[in-house]
Scaffold this motif. Structure first.
Motif, PDB file in Angstrom:
ATOM      1  N   THR A 247       0.947  -1.215   0.104  1.00 37.45           N
ATOM      2  CA  THR A 247       0.065   0.051   0.055  1.00 37.45           C
ATOM      3  C   THR A 247       0.910   1.248   0.173  1.00 37.45           C
ATOM      4  O   THR A 247       0.544   2.175  -0.791  1.00 37.45           O
ATOM      5  N   VAL A 248       1.842   1.161   0.630  1.00 32.74           N
ATOM      6  CA  VAL A 248       2.964   2.285   0.816  1.00 32.74           C
ATOM      7  C   VAL A 248       3.494   2.500  -0.216  1.00 32.74           C
ATOM      8  O   VAL A 248       3.532   3.757  -0.959  1.00 32.74           O
ATOM      9  N   ALA A 249       3.898   1.542  -1.097  1.00 30.46           N
ATOM     10  CA  ALA A 249       4.538   1.743  -2.416  1.00 30.46           C
ATOM     11  C   ALA A 249       3.689   2.198  -3.472  1.00 30.46           C
ATOM     12  O   ALA A 249       4.027   3.183  -4.324  1.00 30.46           O
ATOM     13  N   ALA A 250       2.220   1.901  -3.327  1.00 34.46           N
ATOM     14  CA  ALA A 250       1.459   2.301  -4.446  1.00 34.46           C
ATOM     15  C   ALA A 250       1.217   3.541  -4.128  1.00 34.46           C
ATOM     16  O   ALA A 250       1.034   4.550  -5.102  1.00 34.46           O
ATOM     17  N   ALA A 251       0.960   4.023  -2.769  1.00 30.78           N
ATOM     18  CA  ALA A 251       0.635   5.572  -2.624  1.00 30.78           C
ATOM     19  C   ALA A 251       1.865   6.216  -3.206  1.00 30.78           C
ATOM     20  O   ALA A 251       1.652   7.358  -3.697  1.00 30.78           O
ATOM     21  N   ARG A 252       2.873   5.928  -2.954  1.00 31.20           N
ATOM     22  CA  ARG A 252       4.164   6.728  -3.237  1.00 31.20           C
ATOM     23  C   ARG A 252       4.385   6.862  -4.885  1.00 31.20           C
ATOM     24  O   ARG A 252       4.583   8.032  -5.349  1.00 31.20           O
ATOM     25  N   LEU A 253       4.105   5.768  -5.325  1.00 35.27           N
ATOM     26  CA  LEU A 253       3.943   5.827  -7.122  1.00 35.27           C
ATOM     27  C   LEU A 253       3.089   6.855  -7.574  1.00 35.27           C
ATOM     28  O   LEU A 253       3.096   7.618  -8.449  1.00 35.27           O
ATOM     29  N   MET A 254       1.906   7.103  -6.622  1.00 37.26           N
ATOM     30  CA  MET A 254       1.102   8.024  -7.062  1.00 37.26           C
ATOM     31  C   MET A 254       1.451   9.382  -6.642  1.00 37.26           C
ATOM     32  O   MET A 254       0.565  10.541  -6.920  1.00 37.26           O
ATOM     33  N   GLY A 255       2.390   9.571  -6.004  1.00 32.87           N
ATOM     34  CA  GLY A 255       2.998  10.805  -5.636  1.00 32.87           C
ATOM     35  C   GLY A 255       2.427  11.080  -4.193  1.00 32.87           C
ATOM     36  O   GLY A 255       2.399  12.365  -3.942  1.00 32.87           O
ATOM     37  N   ALA A 256       2.111  10.612  -3.298  1.00 34.13           N
ATOM     38  CA  ALA A 256       1.633  10.636  -1.914  1.00 34.13           C
ATOM     39  C   ALA A 256       2.425   9.824  -1.110  1.00 34.13           C
ATOM     40  O   ALA A 256       2.783   8.725  -1.331  1.00 34.13           O
ATOM     41  N   GLU A 257       2.583  10.584  -0.012  1.00 35.92           N
ATOM     42  CA  GLU A 257       3.609   9.846   1.234  1.00 35.92           C
ATOM     43  C   GLU A 257       2.590   9.135   2.350  1.00 35.92           C
ATOM     44  O   GLU A 257       1.597   9.651   2.504  1.00 35.92           O
ATOM     45  N   CYS A 258       3.217   7.884   2.414  1.00 39.12           N
ATOM     46  CA  CYS A 258       2.237   7.191   3.421  1.00 39.12           C
ATOM     47  C   CYS A 258       2.900   7.017   4.969  1.00 39.12           C
ATOM     48  O   CYS A 258       4.362   6.666   4.870  1.00 39.12           O
ATOM     49  N   VAL A 259       2.371   7.157   5.856  1.00 40.17           N
ATOM     50  CA  VAL A 259       2.742   6.983   7.175  1.00 40.17           C
ATOM     51  C   VAL A 259       2.074   5.931   7.747  1.00 40.17           C
ATOM     52  O   VAL A 259       0.841   5.951   7.748  1.00 40.17           O
ATOM     53  N   VAL A 260       2.751   5.128   8.499  1.00 36.75           N
ATOM     54  CA  VAL A 260       1.885   4.146   9.108  1.00 36.75           C
ATOM     55  C   VAL A 260       2.176   4.405  10.792  1.00 36.75           C
ATOM     56  O   VAL A 260       3.105   4.572  11.208  1.00 36.75           O
ATOM     57  N   SER A 261       1.046   4.442  11.424  1.00 34.14           N
ATOM     58  CA  SER A 261       0.757   4.879  12.892  1.00 34.14           C
ATOM     59  C   SER A 261       0.314   3.738  13.564  1.00 34.14           C
ATOM     60  O   SER A 261      -0.415   3.015  13.063  1.00 34.14           O
ATOM     61  N   PRO A 265       3.904  -0.918  21.334  1.00 35.45           N
ATOM     62  CA  PRO A 265       5.104  -1.431  21.541  1.00 35.45           C
ATOM     63  C   PRO A 265       5.189  -3.122  21.492  1.00 35.45           C
ATOM     64  O   PRO A 265       6.322  -3.648  20.670  1.00 35.45           O
ATOM     65  N   ALA A 266       4.216  -3.821  21.551  1.00 33.99           N
ATOM     66  CA  ALA A 266       4.304  -5.149  21.394  1.00 33.99           C
ATOM     67  C   ALA A 266       4.381  -5.706  19.829  1.00 33.99           C
ATOM     68  O   ALA A 266       5.023  -6.588  19.732  1.00 33.99           O
ATOM     69  N   ILE A 267       3.838  -4.751  19.133  1.00 35.29           N
ATOM     70  CA  ILE A 267       3.776  -4.911  17.823  1.00 35.29           C
ATOM     71  C   ILE A 267       5.197  -4.679  17.193  1.00 35.29           C
ATOM     72  O   ILE A 267       5.916  -5.153  16.147  1.00 35.29           O
ATOM     73  N   ALA A 268       5.644  -3.322  17.758  1.00 28.50           N
ATOM     74  CA  ALA A 268       7.182  -3.052  17.430  1.00 28.50           C
ATOM     75  C   ALA A 268       8.006  -4.340  17.533  1.00 28.50           C
ATOM     76  O   ALA A 268       8.855  -4.644  16.899  1.00 28.50           O
ATOM     77  N   THR A 283       7.258   5.470   9.821  1.00 24.51           N
ATOM     78  CA  THR A 283       6.318   4.878  10.956  1.00 24.51           C
ATOM     79  C   THR A 283       6.282   5.869  12.200  1.00 24.51           C
ATOM     80  O   THR A 283       7.232   6.551  12.238  1.00 24.51           O
ATOM     81  N   ARG A 284       5.046   6.010  12.809  1.00 17.22           N
ATOM     82  CA  ARG A 284       4.841   6.857  13.881  1.00 17.22           C
ATOM     83  C   ARG A 284       4.447   5.945  15.033  1.00 17.22           C
ATOM     84  O   ARG A 284       3.617   4.972  14.483  1.00 17.22           O
ATOM     85  N   ALA A 285       4.435   6.132  16.274  1.00 22.99           N
ATOM     86  CA  ALA A 285       3.765   5.658  17.306  1.00 22.99           C
ATOM     87  C   ALA A 285       2.426   5.772  17.349  1.00 22.99           C
ATOM     88  O   ALA A 285       1.677   4.707  17.510  1.00 22.99           O
ATOM     89  N   SER A 286       1.820   6.977  17.288  1.00 29.00           N
ATOM     90  CA  SER A 286       0.551   7.289  17.462  1.00 29.00           C
ATOM     91  C   SER A 286      -0.129   8.089  16.080  1.00 29.00           C
ATOM     92  O   SER A 286       0.907   8.634  15.219  1.00 29.00           O
ATOM     93  N   LEU A 287      -1.251   8.026  16.069  1.00 30.00           N
ATOM     94  CA  LEU A 287      -1.967   8.949  14.962  1.00 30.00           C
ATOM     95  C   LEU A 287      -1.639  10.328  15.247  1.00 30.00           C
ATOM     96  O   LEU A 287      -1.493  11.140  13.955  1.00 30.00           O
ATOM     97  N   ALA A 288      -1.513  11.091  16.374  1.00 29.33           N
ATOM     98  CA  ALA A 288      -1.264  12.418  16.607  1.00 29.33           C
ATOM     99  C   ALA A 288      -0.021  12.631  16.079  1.00 29.33           C
ATOM    100  O   ALA A 288       0.454  13.701  15.323  1.00 29.33           O
ATOM    101  N   ASP A 289       1.079  11.637  16.269  1.00 32.69           N
ATOM    102  CA  ASP A 289       2.462  12.011  15.820  1.00 32.69           C
ATOM    103  C   ASP A 289       2.578  11.719  14.370  1.00 32.69           C
ATOM    104  O   ASP A 289       3.199  12.659  13.733  1.00 32.69           O
ATOM    105  N   ALA A 290       1.752  11.101  13.777  1.00 39.93           N
ATOM    106  CA  ALA A 290       1.692  10.936  12.342  1.00 39.93           C
ATOM    107  C   ALA A 290       1.256  12.450  11.688  1.00 39.93           C
ATOM    108  O   ALA A 290       1.543  12.896  10.782  1.00 39.93           O
ATOM    109  N   LEU A 291       0.078  12.764  12.409  1.00 41.21           N
ATOM    110  CA  LEU A 291      -0.694  14.008  11.882  1.00 41.21           C
ATOM    111  C   LEU A 291       0.385  14.978  11.929  1.00 41.21           C
ATOM    112  O   LEU A 291       0.666  16.145  11.109  1.00 41.21           O
ATOM    113  N   GLY A 292       1.045  15.207  13.095  1.00 44.24           N
ATOM    114  CA  GLY A 292       1.929  16.191  13.338  1.00 44.24           C
ATOM    115  C   GLY A 292       3.258  16.246  12.423  1.00 44.24           C
ATOM    116  O   GLY A 292       3.537  17.120  11.972  1.00 44.24           O
ATOM    117  N   TYR A 293       3.411  15.117  11.970  1.00 46.27           N
ATOM    118  CA  TYR A 293       4.528  14.949  11.265  1.00 46.27           C
ATOM    119  C   TYR A 293       4.114  15.510   9.553  1.00 46.27           C
ATOM    120  O   TYR A 293       4.900  16.155   9.082  1.00 46.27           O
TER     121      TYR A 293
END
Lengths: 313, 139
Positions: A247-261, A265-268, A283-293
């Motif tokens: 999904t990230v690669a496809a979004a990048r091909l379209m010119g959008a940047e993908c962030v996974v938030s 910790p367990a998943i990391a 990647t970012r820990a939380s949705l807030a971090d991703a939005l901030g980025y």
């Protein structure tokens, strides 16, 4: 391909050993004649059985009519000499009715086994009638006919269960489709930022839908950033990670940047233990971090409002 | 062949010059010979004039195969050698999904949502040492 059922087996035997039998004809045809002759009585007796009595509650006549339809179908199947074949043409007419009856019993809280038992209970009344009818026949003949009838009733049971199962299958398919639609909303967080909160297990079909809806949203909203939030995904294995990276690669091909938030910790830890390389994925820990980025990348400044500056942005 | 098929573009793909940027718009299928012609045209134009960027708009491309993916990557690589940056703009979702499923993630390629965004991207100064690498990301 001809069916090799007891009907034909009996027929062959008859031709070989007792060619001049006085009644003649295959046992299946004998059973057919019996069913057509006694259709009214059979239907009357069935109407007293729990299966018919509880499904057709409006009137007894209704139950008798339904019973007659089933008897006719059985007679047709016996006529075509395919008593062992659940796909016999004779059953097509009553499939819907059987499905309705099965569904009604399931709704009443009966398990599949109990419904099957109720279907099995339809056999003894018919068999008793058959025995009474063919009393004067040779015991050999009677046994053949009752075998055919047993097989035929067994096939009826099979047809009813098949129909019930296919109903359940259709329901499951429908619900799976609904789940696909429900579970993938794309949210616009800001001008040029969209997010998809993923909830539940990601399989191939779902991740495909997620990818398509996300990319469509990227086009529609002119989004430069897309956030995939996996807070609601219980586990991440290599397959899920692969879907995310696609999904990230496809979004990048379209010119959008993908962030996974939403990487807990367990998943990391799991991702690291599995040795998955998410190096190409932001990647970012939380949705807030991703939005901030994303806001930072868009050039927006986030300023904490002064105490007296409420409402200003 | 019925008329319903989108036929290969005859001749060559026009290369428009907008200031320091070359704009190429691909429509429909890209024929092999047309693709090679385009690669040649682009490299010659860049070498002749002082162009700093190439924008390839593929919003009109609905069907993609590994060939087109390779052509895009090659154009990007050769313009890079000539000190210009290539941005592919307007890729459709279906095309992006197909390329990813084909395993062509084109890591060295710059992408933008629209031609406008591509021109904006090219207007940004080049970060030294990162040319030809992956897309610029925040620290």
């Amino acid at each position: 391909m001809p069916e090799v059922g007891p009907a034909q087996g009996g027929n062959d035997k008859e031709r070989k050993h007792v060619p001049q039998h006085e009644t003649g004809g295959a046992p299946a045809h004998e059973v057919r004649d019996f069913l057509l002759r006694r259709s009214e009585q059979i239907a009357q007796r069935w109407a007293d059985e729990p299966l018919f009595r509880t499904v057709f509650t409006v009137s007894r006549e209704e139950a008798v009519e339904a019973g007659k339809a089933v008897v006719d179908a059985l007679a047709q199947v016996a006529d075509s000499q395919r008593v062992e074949d659940p796909d016999a043409a004779g059953f097509t007419g009553v499939r819907e009715q059987l499905a309705r009856m099965g569904a009604a019993r399931s709704r009443a809280g009966l398990s599949t086994t109990q419904v099957a038992a109720e279907l099995a209970a339809l056999r003894p009344p018919v068999e008793n009638l058959l025995v009474a009818d063919l009393e004067q026949e040779a015991p050999e003949r009677l046994r053949e006919c009752s075998t055919v009838l047993s097989v035929l009733m067994g096939t009826l049971r099979l047809v009813a269960m098949q129909t019930a199962l296919s109903e359940i299958q259709a329901l499951t398919d429908r619900q799976r489709l609904q789940l696909l639609e429900v579970a993938t909303p794309v949210i616009k967080l800001w001008d040029g930022i969209v997010a998809v909160p993923l909830i539940g297990t990601l399989d191939s079909a779902r991740s495909q839908v997620v990818m398509e809806t996300l990319l469509d949203a990227v086009v529609d909203q002119h989004a430069r950033f897309a956030i995939l939030d996996i807070t609601g995904v219980p586990t991440v294995d290599s397959l899920v990670a692969q879907h995310l990276m696609k999904t990230v690669a496809a979004a990048r091909l379209m010119g959008a940047e993908c962030v996974v938030s939403g990487i807990r910790p367990a998943i990391a830890q799991t991702i690291v233990h599995l040795g998955l390389d998410l190096g190409t994925v932001k990647t970012r820990a939380s949705l807030a971090d991703a939005l901030g980025y994303c806001l930072h990348e868009l050039g927006a400044n986030i300023v904490n409002a002064t105490p007296d500056g409420a409402g200003r942005r | 062949m019925s008329e319903g098929f989108s036929r290969p573009v005859a001749g060559h793909v026009p290369v428009l010059r907008l200031g320091d940027v070359l704009l190429v718009t691909l429509q429909g299928d890209l024929h092999d010979s047309t693709a090679f012609q385009l690669q040649q045209d682009l490299s010659e134009t860049i070498a002749r004039s002082r162009v700093t960027g190439v924008v390839i708009d593929i919003s009109g491309v609905e069907i993609v195969d590994s060939f087109l993916g390779r052509v895009l990557a090659e154009i990007a690589a050769q313009t890079e050698l000539l000190a210009a940056r290539t941005v592919v703009a307007g890729m459709r979702p279906a095309v992006a999904i197909t390329l990813v499923e084909l395993g062509l993630t084109l890591p060295g390629l710059r992408t933008a949502l629209t031609t406008e965004a591509a021109l904006e991207l090219l207007a940004q100064p080049i970060v030294p040492g990162r040319a030809g690498g992956v897309r610029e990301e925040s620290p």
